[in-house]
Design a protein around this motif. Sequence first.
Motif, PDB file in Angstrom:
ATOM      1  N   GLN A  34       0.820  -1.214   0.000  1.00  0.00           N
ATOM      2  CA  GLN A  34       0.000   0.000   0.000  1.00  0.00           C
ATOM      3  C   GLN A  34       0.850   1.258   0.000  1.00  0.00           C
ATOM      4  O   GLN A  34       0.504   2.254  -0.649  1.00  0.00           O
ATOM      5  N   ARG A  90       1.994   2.027  -3.521  1.00  0.00           N
ATOM      6  CA  ARG A  90       0.882   2.530  -4.325  1.00  0.00           C
ATOM      7  C   ARG A  90       0.499   3.938  -3.914  1.00  0.00           C
ATOM      8  O   ARG A  90       0.223   4.791  -4.752  1.00  0.00           O
ATOM      9  N   TYR A 133      -5.670   0.295  -5.162  1.00  0.00           N
ATOM     10  CA  TYR A 133      -4.838  -0.748  -4.564  1.00  0.00           C
ATOM     11  C   TYR A 133      -5.532  -2.097  -4.708  1.00  0.00           C
ATOM     12  O   TYR A 133      -6.690  -2.266  -4.321  1.00  0.00           O
ATOM     13  N   HIS A 146      -4.236  -6.221  -4.314  1.00  0.00           N
ATOM     14  CA  HIS A 146      -3.170  -7.191  -4.119  1.00  0.00           C
ATOM     15  C   HIS A 146      -3.776  -8.508  -3.688  1.00  0.00           C
ATOM     16  O   HIS A 146      -4.481  -8.594  -2.671  1.00  0.00           O
TER      17      HIS A 146
END
Length: 477
Positions: free
Chosen positions: A348, A351, A368, A370
């Motif tokens: 995070q 990003r 974000y 993932h």
Amino acid sequence: MAITPTFSARPRVLVVGGGYVGLYTAFNLQKKIAKTGGIVTLIDPLPYMTYQPFLPEVAGGNIEARHAVVSHRKHLKHTELIQGSVTSIDHENRTAVVAPANGGENFELPYHDVVMAAGAITRTFPIKGLAEAGIGLKTIEEAVALRNQVLSLIELASTETDPAKRARALTFVVVGGGFAGIETIAELEDMARAAVKLNDRVDQSELRFVLVEAMGRIMPEVTEAQALWVVEHLRSRGVEVLLNTSLDNAEENNIKLINLPDKSVAQQFDADTLIWTAGVMANPMVRSTDFPIEPRGRVSVNVNLQVNGEFGVVPNAWAAGDVAAVPDVTGGLPDGTCVPNAQHALRQAKRLAKNLWASRFNKPLKGYKHKNLGAVAGFGQWKGVAKIMGIQLKGAPAWVAHRGYHGLAMPTVERKFRVLMDWFITMFTGRDMAQLENLEAPRATFVAAATPKPKPAAAAPVEAPKAEAKEEATAGK
């Protein structure tokens, strides 16, 4: 004459917190912001970031404590660093109030953008005696103290003749069956047994390790079959694993455990070591801001990591990591947010830095996303469990995967090298078994030596015999 500290007047990106999110955000933005005439300012009470997944290994003597932290000043050379705490934020007026770590007067700091990266603190419950008897495992200081305590108690027990006091010293309790709790009790059990091998006055059978978990299973990040294997593995090592059990009282180091849900007494015994790893909560300082806060106490953000409230995006405000309720589009917690762990925080942060920089030029932001590739855990030398892209591992292969992942994830090349060297040396020499004493009072020996000793009292003068006594003595002959 008092000296007033001066801070940069350039437009500021204020980073609140120096953990995973703070370190990586500042690192990725510091040069870019400087080239545009601004500055990145990071505020944290500590001068370093702690790689928390290594805390169990620090406590177990596999990693040197300083190698599990990353110095802010060494690696954020283009960032303005302030050691202190942000006590409140008035985002409408773009100011933050800072309390210096050295106890100086609070001051206001203006900013252009703010990044909330204050992380999480240990979550506790109002259990009598917990504050006095317990210790967490959230900081490097706690890990070092825990290691020293376990080794010191084994040494103390070796000369203790009272059976009750001896048993109390050699009983170690961990509350919490997540990754932190499991890795902690496994590492400490490994270290304690190695220490007992070096001490003929203590027998292995005297060591007692108790894991307490309120849920019906441990380690929700792995499969149920793996969780059952971990329980069997720990029990094969002599660890008492108590599921559906809760800590009810710890006054005077008397541990009272109750069964759930009927709340009947499960066990009651004395223990000098009580370790609390039963979860975390968002740093409560966020409540001293004018940002929108969701029910779990975290800052509300959107997928772009922008602070987002009832009336939409809050301009120039960002948040990530454990302090933020980041939407998880791949499925995380039941409320649809990301699990508070290092894996999410590291990604995070990268990003967030890219999005904040893109926002300066009105470029599109990227959300974000993932997908969790798996989980790894180490249980001492050549022991572990892992689930990587659906592949389940246990034992030595899982231990290798655990070290491989965290060796790569450790921030900075310098720290990676130090940790790898620790592991390499430990393979041949074993754990570091030396405890450090008197860390809380390092001057005690010097003070005792430098304190003037009281002068011995002068002896009373011996009186000469009186003449009458001499005459009487003569007459008696």
